[in-house]
Design a protein around this motif. Structure first.
Motif, PDB file in Angstrom:
ATOM      1  N   CYS A  94     -18.843   2.429   0.713  1.00  0.00           N
ATOM      2  CA  CYS A  94     -17.830   3.348   0.659  1.00  0.00           C
ATOM      3  C   CYS A  94     -17.669   3.367  -0.978  1.00  0.00           C
ATOM      4  CB  CYS A  94     -16.479   3.218   1.572  1.00  0.00           C
ATOM      5  SG  CYS A  94     -15.802   1.502   1.049  1.00  0.00           S
ATOM      6  N   LEU A  95     -15.998   3.994  -1.284  1.00  0.00           N
ATOM      7  CA  LEU A  95     -15.901   4.119  -2.567  1.00  0.00           C
ATOM      8  C   LEU A  95     -15.699   2.600  -3.316  1.00  0.00           C
ATOM      9  CD1 LEU A  95     -15.729   5.977  -5.265  1.00  0.00           C
ATOM     10  CD2 LEU A  95     -13.390   6.173  -4.494  1.00  0.00           C
ATOM     11  N   GLY A  96     -14.607   2.158  -2.641  1.00  0.00           N
ATOM     12  CA  GLY A  96     -14.054   1.021  -3.097  1.00  0.00           C
ATOM     13  C   GLY A  96     -14.571  -0.657  -2.542  1.00  0.00           C
ATOM     14  N   ASN A  97     -15.121  -0.511  -1.332  1.00  0.00           N
ATOM     15  CA  ASN A  97     -15.400  -1.697  -0.562  1.00  0.00           C
ATOM     16  C   ASN A  97     -14.249  -2.235  -0.207  1.00  0.00           C
ATOM     17  OD1 ASN A  97     -17.555  -4.468  -0.858  1.00  0.00           O
ATOM     18  ND2 ASN A  97     -17.002  -3.181   0.927  1.00  0.00           N
ATOM     19  N   ILE A  98     -13.050  -1.605  -0.004  1.00  0.00           N
ATOM     20  CA  ILE A  98     -11.823  -2.530   0.460  1.00  0.00           C
ATOM     21  C   ILE A  98     -11.248  -1.935   1.796  1.00  0.00           C
ATOM     22  CG2 ILE A  98     -11.176  -3.659  -1.452  1.00  0.00           C
ATOM     23  CD1 ILE A  98      -9.267  -1.391  -2.042  1.00  0.00           C
ATOM     24  N   CYS A  99     -11.778  -0.808   2.214  1.00  0.00           N
ATOM     25  CA  CYS A  99     -11.075  -0.112   3.375  1.00  0.00           C
ATOM     26  C   CYS A  99     -12.202   0.208   4.415  1.00  0.00           C
ATOM     27  CB  CYS A  99     -10.431   1.095   3.081  1.00  0.00           C
ATOM     28  SG  CYS A  99      -8.931   0.841   2.078  1.00  0.00           S
ATOM     29  N   ARG A 100     -13.060   1.271   4.239  1.00  0.00           N
ATOM     30  CA  ARG A 100     -13.882   1.890   5.190  1.00  0.00           C
ATOM     31  C   ARG A 100     -15.296   0.844   5.425  1.00  0.00           C
ATOM     32  NH1 ARG A 100     -14.515   7.577   2.419  1.00  0.00           N
ATOM     33  NH2 ARG A 100     -13.965   6.110   0.539  1.00  0.00           N
ATOM     34  N   HIS A 131     -12.434  -2.882  -7.563  1.00  0.00           N
ATOM     35  CA  HIS A 131     -11.862  -4.023  -6.605  1.00  0.00           C
ATOM     36  C   HIS A 131     -12.948  -5.154  -6.589  1.00  0.00           C
ATOM     37  CE1 HIS A 131      -8.577  -1.301  -5.804  1.00  0.00           C
ATOM     38  NE2 HIS A 131      -9.509  -0.296  -5.821  1.00  0.00           N
ATOM     39  N   ASP A 162     -11.351   8.962   3.316  1.00  0.00           N
ATOM     40  CA  ASP A 162     -10.824   7.996   2.509  1.00  0.00           C
ATOM     41  C   ASP A 162      -9.362   7.695   2.679  1.00  0.00           C
ATOM     42  OD1 ASP A 162      -9.606   6.389   0.569  1.00  0.00           O
ATOM     43  OD2 ASP A 162     -10.762   7.349  -1.010  1.00  0.00           O
TER      44      ASP A 162
HETATM   45  P1  4NP Z   1     -12.436   2.808   0.396  1.00  0.00           P
HETATM   46  O1  4NP Z   1     -11.229   3.284  -0.012  1.00  0.00           O
HETATM   47  O2  4NP Z   1     -13.437   3.385  -0.269  1.00  0.00           O
HETATM   48  O3  4NP Z   1     -12.747   3.006   2.000  1.00  0.00           O
HETATM   49  O4  4NP Z   1     -12.652   1.043   0.079  1.00  0.00           O
HETATM   50  C1  4NP Z   1     -10.732   3.416  -1.408  1.00  0.00           C
HETATM   51  C2  4NP Z   1     -10.376   2.090  -2.102  1.00  0.00           C
HETATM   52  C3  4NP Z   1      -9.859   2.205  -3.452  1.00  0.00           C
HETATM   53  C4  4NP Z   1     -10.045   3.536  -3.981  1.00  0.00           C
HETATM   54  C5  4NP Z   1     -10.438   4.566  -3.262  1.00  0.00           C
HETATM   55  C6  4NP Z   1     -10.846   4.446  -1.952  1.00  0.00           C
HETATM   56  N1  4NP Z   1      -9.618   3.305  -5.332  1.00  0.00           N
HETATM   57  O5  4NP Z   1      -9.305   4.579  -5.906  1.00  0.00           O
HETATM   58  O6  4NP Z   1      -9.247   2.413  -5.886  1.00  0.00           O
END
Ligand code: 4NP
Length: 161
Positions: A10-16, A48, A128
């Protein structure tokens, strides 16, 4: 038998993608076939890097029995496209970013979108949840639970186990 190696992105590798990793690991463990898999996750960005999963995502996941243990890291294109069999993005932007990072045509063929494995047809992306509320995190888990079932079904059909 060779392991099936899956990298969720995913984008940040902290949620999805940490959630996808935990849902898929839980599924193969429940089915007693965890030894046939290597499952990991990574992010498009490194903002992150070194952080554990988002506390809100963790809180929603644990209610369903998923413990998010991964530490954020960015995609390592040179290594990851060689090592993993499937590289699975969460939304269309992830897919175009992965296509850009892929070193060659063989690597591009490893790229999939998570919702391609979702059978209900209700979902086109895993949205997201970062800037939203509780409902967004619940929706991520709903979509991932369905899509991971579909992904496992797809892999079982290929490998016949
Ligand atoms: P993820 O969520 O891609 O599901 O981990 C996000 C985490 C961080 C950010 C955006 C989406 N960010 O903009 O830092």
């Amino acid at each position: 038998m060779d392991k099936t190696r899956i990298l969720f992105v995913c984008l940040g590798n902290i949620c999805r993608s940490p959630s996808a990793e935990a849902v898929m690991k839980s599924l193969v463990q429940k089915e007693g076939i965890a030894d046939f898999f290597e499952i990991d996750s990574a992010g498009i960005i490194d903002a992150h890097e070194g952080e554990p999963a988002d506390a809100r995502m963790k809180r929603h996941a644990i209610i369903r029995g998923y413990q998010l243990t991964s530490i954020s890291r960015p995609v390592n294109a040179a290594h990851d496209f060689r090592h993993f069999d499937m590289i699975i993005g969460m939304d269309d932007q992830n897919i175009s970013d992965l296509m850009r990072l892929a070193p060659d045509e063989t690597a591009k063929k490893k790229i999939f979108k998570m919702t391609d494995f979702s059978h209900s047809g209700h979902y086109g992306i895993v949205p997201d949840p970062y800037y939203g509320g509780d409902q967004g995190f619940e929706m991520v888990l709903d979509i991932l639970e369905e899509a991971c079932e579909g992904l496992l079904h797809h892999i079982k059909n290929q490998h016949k186990y």
